[in-house]
Each structure stands twice: as C-alpha cells, then as structure tokens.
Scaffold this active site. Sequence first.
Site, PDB file in Angstrom:
ATOM      1  N   SER A 144       0.751  -1.264   0.204  1.00  0.00           N
ATOM      2  CA  SER A 144       0.477   0.057   0.350  1.00  0.00           C
ATOM      3  C   SER A 144       0.718   1.148  -0.473  1.00  0.00           C
ATOM      4  CB  SER A 144      -1.078   0.419   1.597  1.00  0.00           C
ATOM      5  OG  SER A 144      -1.800   1.032   1.891  1.00  0.00           O
ATOM      6  N   TYR A 157      -1.781  -1.144  10.219  1.00  0.00           N
ATOM      7  CA  TYR A 157      -1.689  -1.285   8.802  1.00  0.00           C
ATOM      8  C   TYR A 157      -0.696  -0.417   8.292  1.00  0.00           C
ATOM      9  CZ  TYR A 157      -4.034  -1.013   3.984  1.00  0.00           C
ATOM     10  OH  TYR A 157      -4.130  -1.918   2.341  1.00  0.00           O
TER      11      TYR A 157
HETATM   12  P1  NDP Z   1     -11.237  -5.946   0.339  1.00  0.00           P
HETATM   13  O1  NDP Z   1     -12.089  -5.662   1.477  1.00  0.00           O
HETATM   14  O2  NDP Z   1     -12.205  -4.940  -0.997  1.00  0.00           O
HETATM   15  O3  NDP Z   1     -11.324  -7.895   0.093  1.00  0.00           O
HETATM   16  C1  NDP Z   1      -9.895  -8.580   0.490  1.00  0.00           C
HETATM   17  C2  NDP Z   1     -10.400  -9.547   0.270  1.00  0.00           C
HETATM   18  O4  NDP Z   1      -9.433 -10.451   0.913  1.00  0.00           O
HETATM   19  C3  NDP Z   1     -11.483  -9.968   0.481  1.00  0.00           C
HETATM   20  O5  NDP Z   1     -11.748 -11.643  -0.733  1.00  0.00           O
HETATM   21  C4  NDP Z   1     -11.538 -11.338   1.309  1.00  0.00           C
HETATM   22  O6  NDP Z   1     -12.691 -12.648   1.552  1.00  0.00           O
HETATM   23  C5  NDP Z   1      -9.660 -11.307   1.812  1.00  0.00           C
HETATM   24  N1  NDP Z   1      -9.592 -11.646   3.130  1.00  0.00           N
HETATM   25  C6  NDP Z   1      -9.585 -10.788   3.990  1.00  0.00           C
HETATM   26  N2  NDP Z   1      -9.072 -11.033   5.125  1.00  0.00           N
HETATM   27  C7  NDP Z   1      -8.943 -12.661   4.593  1.00  0.00           C
HETATM   28  C8  NDP Z   1      -8.322 -13.785   5.286  1.00  0.00           C
HETATM   29  N3  NDP Z   1      -8.206 -12.935   7.200  1.00  0.00           N
HETATM   30  N4  NDP Z   1      -7.918 -14.830   5.154  1.00  0.00           N
HETATM   31  C9  NDP Z   1      -8.185 -15.315   3.677  1.00  0.00           C
HETATM   32  N5  NDP Z   1      -8.839 -13.633   2.698  1.00  0.00           N
HETATM   33  C10 NDP Z   1      -9.218 -12.423   3.482  1.00  0.00           C
HETATM   34  O7  NDP Z   1     -10.350  -5.323  -0.464  1.00  0.00           O
HETATM   35  P2  NDP Z   1      -9.319  -4.574  -1.039  1.00  0.00           P
HETATM   36  O8  NDP Z   1      -9.859  -5.250  -2.608  1.00  0.00           O
HETATM   37  O9  NDP Z   1      -9.980  -3.025  -0.904  1.00  0.00           O
HETATM   38  O10 NDP Z   1      -7.444  -4.420  -0.525  1.00  0.00           O
HETATM   39  C11 NDP Z   1      -6.836  -5.678  -1.079  1.00  0.00           C
HETATM   40  C12 NDP Z   1      -5.337  -5.918  -1.106  1.00  0.00           C
HETATM   41  O11 NDP Z   1      -5.002  -4.255  -1.263  1.00  0.00           O
HETATM   42  C13 NDP Z   1      -5.867  -5.216   0.692  1.00  0.00           C
HETATM   43  O12 NDP Z   1      -4.457  -5.609   1.071  1.00  0.00           O
HETATM   44  C14 NDP Z   1      -5.131  -4.394   1.163  1.00  0.00           C
HETATM   45  O13 NDP Z   1      -4.738  -3.639   2.000  1.00  0.00           O
HETATM   46  C15 NDP Z   1      -4.928  -3.351  -0.619  1.00  0.00           C
HETATM   47  N6  NDP Z   1      -5.013  -2.343  -0.384  1.00  0.00           N
HETATM   48  C16 NDP Z   1      -5.807  -1.308  -1.131  1.00  0.00           C
HETATM   49  C17 NDP Z   1      -6.246  -0.310  -1.117  1.00  0.00           C
HETATM   50  C18 NDP Z   1      -7.988   0.443  -1.797  1.00  0.00           C
HETATM   51  O14 NDP Z   1      -8.176   1.920  -1.213  1.00  0.00           O
HETATM   52  N7  NDP Z   1      -9.486  -0.285  -2.100  1.00  0.00           N
HETATM   53  C19 NDP Z   1      -4.999   0.814  -1.182  1.00  0.00           C
HETATM   54  C20 NDP Z   1      -3.986  -0.272  -0.788  1.00  0.00           C
HETATM   55  C21 NDP Z   1      -3.965  -1.245  -0.079  1.00  0.00           C
HETATM   56  P3  NDP Z   1     -13.226 -12.801   3.125  1.00  0.00           P
HETATM   57  O15 NDP Z   1     -13.374 -11.903   3.538  1.00  0.00           O
HETATM   58  O16 NDP Z   1     -14.167 -13.995   2.130  1.00  0.00           O
HETATM   59  O17 NDP Z   1     -12.022 -13.401   3.467  1.00  0.00           O
END
Ligand code: NDP
Length: 264
Positions: A144, A157
């Site tokens: 990030s 985070y």
């Molecule tokens: P979302 O919340 O839209 O999606 C998160 C995904 O991760 C889901 O598929 C969720 O599925 C899964 N997930 C969460 N916790 C777990 C776990 N313990 N085990 C397995 N799967 C898990 O997130 P984003 O798409 O926004 O973010 C994706 C990545 O990008 C993250 O690492 C985030 O920190 C990073 N990021 C996002 C930004 C943004 O603006 N959106 C900016 C910078 C970085 P489920 O809940 O079913 O487990």
Amino acid sequence: MDLGLTGKQVCITGGSVGIGLAVARRFAEEGADVAILARDKERAENEAKRIEQDFQVKALGISCDVTKPEEIDAAAAHIEATFGGIDILINNAGTGSEETVMEATDERWYYYMDLHLMAAIRLTRALVPFMRKRGGGAIIQTASICAKQPLWYEPIYNTTKAALLMFSKCLSNELVSDNIRVNTISPGLVLTPDWQKTAGILSEKEGTTPEAYLDGIAKENAPIGRFSAPEEIAHLYAFLASDRASYVVGSNYYIDGGWLRVSE
Ligand code: NDP
C-alpha cells in the site's frame, strides 16, 4: 501485447472481491488458470465459477483464512492436487485498521502481522517448491502507499504493510537464482467494497452522501482527483508477473494517481 500468460497457474489471496478479484479476472482473460483464496467459501466459489464461464479457464475458489497456518497448508495441498503446482503467487489479502498505538492490544498487532506479513511468508514457503519444480515463477505482494506514507489513524496497517514491503525485497534476493521474480505493488485509492462500506458509515456521520464523501477523499489526496477502479490497476499485476517484465526484480511500484508526495 501477448503477455505469454496462457496456461500459467496463479494463486491470488483475497481474490474473491475488490483488487484481488479484478487481478484474478485479468489473469484469466490472459488464459491463465486461477485459484482464489478467501474466508467466505461461497463467494470464492461463485466468483471462480463466473471466471470459468467468462474466460474458459480453470478456476478454483478455496476457503482459506490466511492468518491460520493450517489453512494455508490445506490450500497449498488443494492447489497441488488440482493444478499440480503453481507458477504465480499474488499475496493480496488484507484490510485497513483503526487504532492508536497506545490503546491497541498485542492480539491486534499479531492479527495484522499474520494477515499482512506471515501469510505472505507462509504461502511463499508452501508454494515456492512448486515453482522451483517448474523452473521459475513470479510473486507479487499487494502492499500500500501507506507502507511509505502513513495514514494517521491506522498505525498497525502502515507498519505491517511496511514489513511486507521489506520482506518482499529480501525474498527477491533469495529467489532470483531460482528464476522466481518477486515484486511489490503499492496502490493508492482503489474503489473496492471496503471503501464503499467505509463511505457509507462516515458519510452519514458527516451528513453527506457516500459518493460526495469518496469524491472529497480523492480530491483531497490524489492529484488525479479520483479513485482508481480495481480493473485499472490489475493490468500492472499481469504485466509484472509476465516474462515481459523479465528484468524487474525486487521493485515496488506505486499506482496511486500521484498521491505519494515524494519522488521514488
Ligand atoms: P477488499 O476488502 O475489497 O477484499 C479483501 C479480500 O481479502 C477479500 O477477498 C476477502 O475475502 C479477503 N480476506 C480478508 N481477510 C482475509 C483472511 N484473513 N484470509 C483470507 N482472505 C481474506 O479489499 P481490497 O480489494 O480493497 O484490498 C486488497 C488489498 O489491497 C489489501 O491487502 C489492501 O490492504 C490493499 N490495498 C487496498 C487499497 C484500496 O484503496 N482498496 C489501497 C492500498 C492497498 P473474505 O472476507 O471472504 O476473507
């Protein structure tokens, strides 16, 4: 440009929604098989089915909480049994936090360490042997912009994503001689369901609409003045994992509409 990803097999954590899903669909569009790991089995399986229908590739939806070592081992075994190995790993699962250092408990720190750092380490240990057998591969972490430019309300985070970034650099040195390239992508503002949920809650408190709240965040932070769509950043994952990026090793790419306030 042909990325040469047809027939490759890709594991994407957090691949059932948001950035991870867009990345999974982008690889599938290139003709790659995908395994998407997430806790919600039904959502992962449904998205995998949709990918198979839309792109005529193999897609697996695997229930796996990546904070749990035994579930990572089970997912790796499932991938081996179904795909016979893997070529590309995308460590993407993660989520934001909100706390102060003085009030956050050890348990909270450990949870985010497991989610953002240890999951990537454990999946690397589980899947790299398969890549070695195939003569190479690629690993990409989703860090990030906050790994470098922290947001004040989420110290855990910021810290755990910074640790992931350093891990990625160290790993790239260790695996380059195996023909496995390791790189990091650091997104800025990407409009995913997570942000939509946050906007729903905070806009109400501020007496505005979710759309106006998100527009305000984008204009305040990103010089480009808007959020990215997940699909917009997914191209970078496909390119970096492909042989077209064969000389890219141990790098970190910001994809943030200009939000990073220093030159990198
Ligand atoms: P979302 O919340 O839209 O999606 C998160 C995904 O991760 C889901 O598929 C969720 O599925 C899964 N997930 C969460 N916790 C777990 C776990 N313990 N085990 C397995 N799967 C898990 O997130 P984003 O798409 O926004 O973010 C994706 C990545 O990008 C993250 O690492 C985030 O920190 C990073 N990021 C996002 C930004 C943004 O603006 N959106 C900016 C910078 C970085 P489920 O809940 O079913 O487990």
